[in-house]
Design a protein around this motif. Sequence first.
Motif, PDB file in Angstrom:
ATOM      1  N   LEU A   1       0.843  -1.200   0.000  1.00  0.00           N
ATOM      2  CA  LEU A   1       0.000   0.000   0.000  1.00  0.00           C
ATOM      3  C   LEU A   1       0.878   1.250   0.000  1.00  0.00           C
ATOM      4  N   VAL A   2       1.944   1.193   0.774  1.00  0.00           N
ATOM      5  CA  VAL A   2       2.884   2.315   0.810  1.00  0.00           C
ATOM      6  C   VAL A   2       3.402   2.593  -0.602  1.00  0.00           C
ATOM      7  N   ALA A   3       3.789   1.522  -1.310  1.00  0.00           N
ATOM      8  CA  ALA A   3       4.342   1.686  -2.655  1.00  0.00           C
ATOM      9  C   ALA A   3       3.321   2.309  -3.602  1.00  0.00           C
ATOM     10  N   VAL A   4       2.063   1.872  -3.491  1.00  0.00           N
ATOM     11  CA  VAL A   4       1.018   2.423  -4.353  1.00  0.00           C
ATOM     12  C   VAL A   4       0.850   3.917  -4.108  1.00  0.00           C
ATOM     13  N   GLU A   5       0.857   4.284  -2.826  1.00  0.00           N
ATOM     14  CA  GLU A   5       0.708   5.703  -2.501  1.00  0.00           C
ATOM     15  C   GLU A   5       1.886   6.510  -3.053  1.00  0.00           C
ATOM     16  N   TYR A   6       3.082   5.931  -2.936  1.00  0.00           N
ATOM     17  CA  TYR A   6       4.248   6.653  -3.427  1.00  0.00           C
ATOM     18  C   TYR A   6       4.250   6.772  -4.953  1.00  0.00           C
ATOM     19  N   ALA A   7       3.609   5.834  -5.622  1.00  0.00           N
ATOM     20  CA  ALA A   7       3.480   5.951  -7.080  1.00  0.00           C
ATOM     21  C   ALA A   7       2.726   7.228  -7.431  1.00  0.00           C
ATOM     22  N   ASN A   8       1.694   7.529  -6.649  1.00  0.00           N
ATOM     23  CA  ASN A   8       0.938   8.765  -6.881  1.00  0.00           C
ATOM     24  C   ASN A   8       1.805   9.994  -6.693  1.00  0.00           C
ATOM     25  N   ILE A   9       2.631   9.943  -5.644  1.00  0.00           N
ATOM     26  CA  ILE A   9       3.500  11.083  -5.359  1.00  0.00           C
ATOM     27  C   ILE A   9       4.522  11.268  -6.486  1.00  0.00           C
ATOM     28  N   LEU A  10       5.089  10.155  -6.937  1.00  0.00           N
ATOM     29  CA  LEU A  10       6.083  10.223  -8.015  1.00  0.00           C
ATOM     30  C   LEU A  10       5.490  10.842  -9.266  1.00  0.00           C
ATOM     31  N   LYS A  11       4.233  10.473  -9.530  1.00  0.00           N
ATOM     32  CA  LYS A  11       3.548  11.009 -10.702  1.00  0.00           C
ATOM     33  C   LYS A  11       3.499  12.539 -10.598  1.00  0.00           C
TER      34      LYS A  11
ATOM     35  N   GLY B   1      14.519  19.213 -15.294  1.00  0.00           N
ATOM     36  CA  GLY B   1      15.280  18.012 -15.626  1.00  0.00           C
ATOM     37  C   GLY B   1      14.483  16.749 -15.403  1.00  0.00           C
ATOM     38  N   ARG B   2      14.940  15.684 -16.012  1.00  0.00           N
ATOM     39  CA  ARG B   2      14.280  14.406 -15.909  1.00  0.00           C
ATOM     40  C   ARG B   2      14.535  13.806 -14.533  1.00  0.00           C
ATOM     41  N   MET B   3      13.490  13.389 -13.859  1.00  0.00           N
ATOM     42  CA  MET B   3      13.606  12.819 -12.517  1.00  0.00           C
ATOM     43  C   MET B   3      14.364  11.487 -12.560  1.00  0.00           C
ATOM     44  N   GLU B   4      15.310  11.309 -11.645  1.00  0.00           N
ATOM     45  CA  GLU B   4      16.107  10.077 -11.632  1.00  0.00           C
ATOM     46  C   GLU B   4      15.956   9.276 -10.341  1.00  0.00           C
ATOM     47  N   GLU B   5      15.925  10.001  -9.224  1.00  0.00           N
ATOM     48  CA  GLU B   5      15.958   9.316  -7.934  1.00  0.00           C
ATOM     49  C   GLU B   5      15.193  10.148  -6.911  1.00  0.00           C
ATOM     50  N   VAL B   6      14.435   9.499  -6.061  1.00  0.00           N
ATOM     51  CA  VAL B   6      13.736  10.203  -4.979  1.00  0.00           C
ATOM     52  C   VAL B   6      13.947   9.394  -3.706  1.00  0.00           C
ATOM     53  N   THR B   7      14.271  10.070  -2.608  1.00  0.00           N
ATOM     54  CA  THR B   7      14.351   9.358  -1.333  1.00  0.00           C
ATOM     55  C   THR B   7      13.468  10.065  -0.310  1.00  0.00           C
ATOM     56  N   ILE B   8      12.809   9.265   0.499  1.00  0.00           N
ATOM     57  CA  ILE B   8      11.928   9.803   1.529  1.00  0.00           C
ATOM     58  C   ILE B   8      12.316   9.147   2.846  1.00  0.00           C
TER      59      ILE B   8
ATOM     60  N   VAL C   1      12.721   5.232   2.163  1.00  0.00           N
ATOM     61  CA  VAL C   1      12.262   4.715   0.875  1.00  0.00           C
ATOM     62  C   VAL C   1      13.150   5.307  -0.218  1.00  0.00           C
ATOM     63  N   LEU C   2      13.806   4.446  -0.971  1.00  0.00           N
ATOM     64  CA  LEU C   2      14.657   4.899  -2.090  1.00  0.00           C
ATOM     65  C   LEU C   2      13.976   4.492  -3.380  1.00  0.00           C
ATOM     66  N   ILE C   3      13.787   5.447  -4.256  1.00  0.00           N
ATOM     67  CA  ILE C   3      13.086   5.174  -5.505  1.00  0.00           C
ATOM     68  C   ILE C   3      13.987   5.529  -6.676  1.00  0.00           C
ATOM     69  N   ARG C   4      14.089   4.632  -7.633  1.00  0.00           N
ATOM     70  CA  ARG C   4      14.876   4.910  -8.833  1.00  0.00           C
ATOM     71  C   ARG C   4      13.985   4.780 -10.057  1.00  0.00           C
ATOM     72  N   ILE C   5      13.985   5.828 -10.878  1.00  0.00           N
ATOM     73  CA  ILE C   5      13.144   5.854 -12.060  1.00  0.00           C
ATOM     74  C   ILE C   5      13.802   4.998 -13.135  1.00  0.00           C
ATOM     75  N   LEU C   6      13.039   4.078 -13.726  1.00  0.00           N
ATOM     76  CA  LEU C   6      13.608   3.231 -14.773  1.00  0.00           C
ATOM     77  C   LEU C   6      13.322   3.793 -16.165  1.00  0.00           C
ATOM     78  N   ASN C   7      12.095   4.192 -16.396  1.00  0.00           N
ATOM     79  CA  ASN C   7      11.733   4.829 -17.672  1.00  0.00           C
ATOM     80  C   ASN C   7      10.434   5.618 -17.459  1.00  0.00           C
TER      81      ASN C   7
ATOM     82  N   TYR D   1       7.888   3.068 -15.513  1.00  0.00           N
ATOM     83  CA  TYR D   1       8.168   2.231 -14.349  1.00  0.00           C
ATOM     84  C   TYR D   1       9.263   2.772 -13.441  1.00  0.00           C
ATOM     85  N   PHE D   2       9.145   2.403 -12.159  1.00  0.00           N
ATOM     86  CA  PHE D   2      10.184   2.736 -11.192  1.00  0.00           C
ATOM     87  C   PHE D   2      10.398   1.538 -10.271  1.00  0.00           C
ATOM     88  N   VAL D   3      11.513   1.558  -9.554  1.00  0.00           N
ATOM     89  CA  VAL D   3      11.751   0.529  -8.556  1.00  0.00           C
ATOM     90  C   VAL D   3      11.943   1.221  -7.207  1.00  0.00           C
ATOM     91  N   ALA D   4      11.280   0.712  -6.169  1.00  0.00           N
ATOM     92  CA  ALA D   4      11.353   1.311  -4.835  1.00  0.00           C
ATOM     93  C   ALA D   4      11.886   0.284  -3.849  1.00  0.00           C
TER      94      ALA D   4
END
Lengths: 119, 119
Positions: free
Chosen positions: A43-53, A65-72, A79-85, A88-91
């Motif tokens: 559920l946390v990941a789903v919520e963070y998907a909204n934030i990333l959007k 600039g193009r977003m590459e990495e977000v940490t919370i 939570v470390l998030i890396r944008i793949l394309n 998609y992202f990986v958290a």
Amino acid sequence: MFSEALQTMVEETRGGAGAVLMGYDGIAIDQFFKPVEDMDLQLVAVEYANILKEIKKTADILESGRMEEVTIKTDRFLVLIRILNDEYFVALTLERDGNFGKARYLLMRESPALKAALD
Amino acid sequence: MFSEALQTMVEETRGGAGAVLMGYDGIAIDQFFKPVEDMDLQLVAVEYANILKEIKKTADILESGRMEEVTIKTDRFLVLIRILNDEYFVALTLERDGNFGKARYLLMRESPALKAALD
């Protein structure tokens, strides 16, 4: 293939709690979670998907600039998030006292393979 | 008092571009910005205030802990945000190749004084 890389990231990082490969629509392609008390990490990941959007939209509009990495960091988790394309992202989620540097390194190391497999 | 701390953070960090003390409503108490080509850093900060509000709401709902720090890396910039209290945060923006570790250290070092001055 995906779940193996995700599991590696979680297990090789001290404090690793879970990893997920997810689309901005909040739908996970694959995931690996350890059981964490009082916490639905998916559920946390789903919520963070909204934030990333939101962040992505903002970065686009502002041409910052193009977003590459977000940490919370919260008082419970990192939570470390890396944008793949563009889709998609990986958290990777760690306990607060987990090894942030190792997590970041593993995310960087595994991302090209995840990205290649997505294309 | 605020602007001095903000200026210190920007000037003591290699690649430092700007710092702002801001409310979640997007209204800045104080700020210090170097001129950056093609970029309205204040507008960036306002947009990020909106994103933080979302993250905060999400963290509250999910009970994933009180938000402390958020970093956003794009292919142009690094934005480091430190939460001061329920109303205010401080954001430090660096050029992409700036000194992330130093920025993080200075944010931590200056935050208690900023926080105390706000109360």
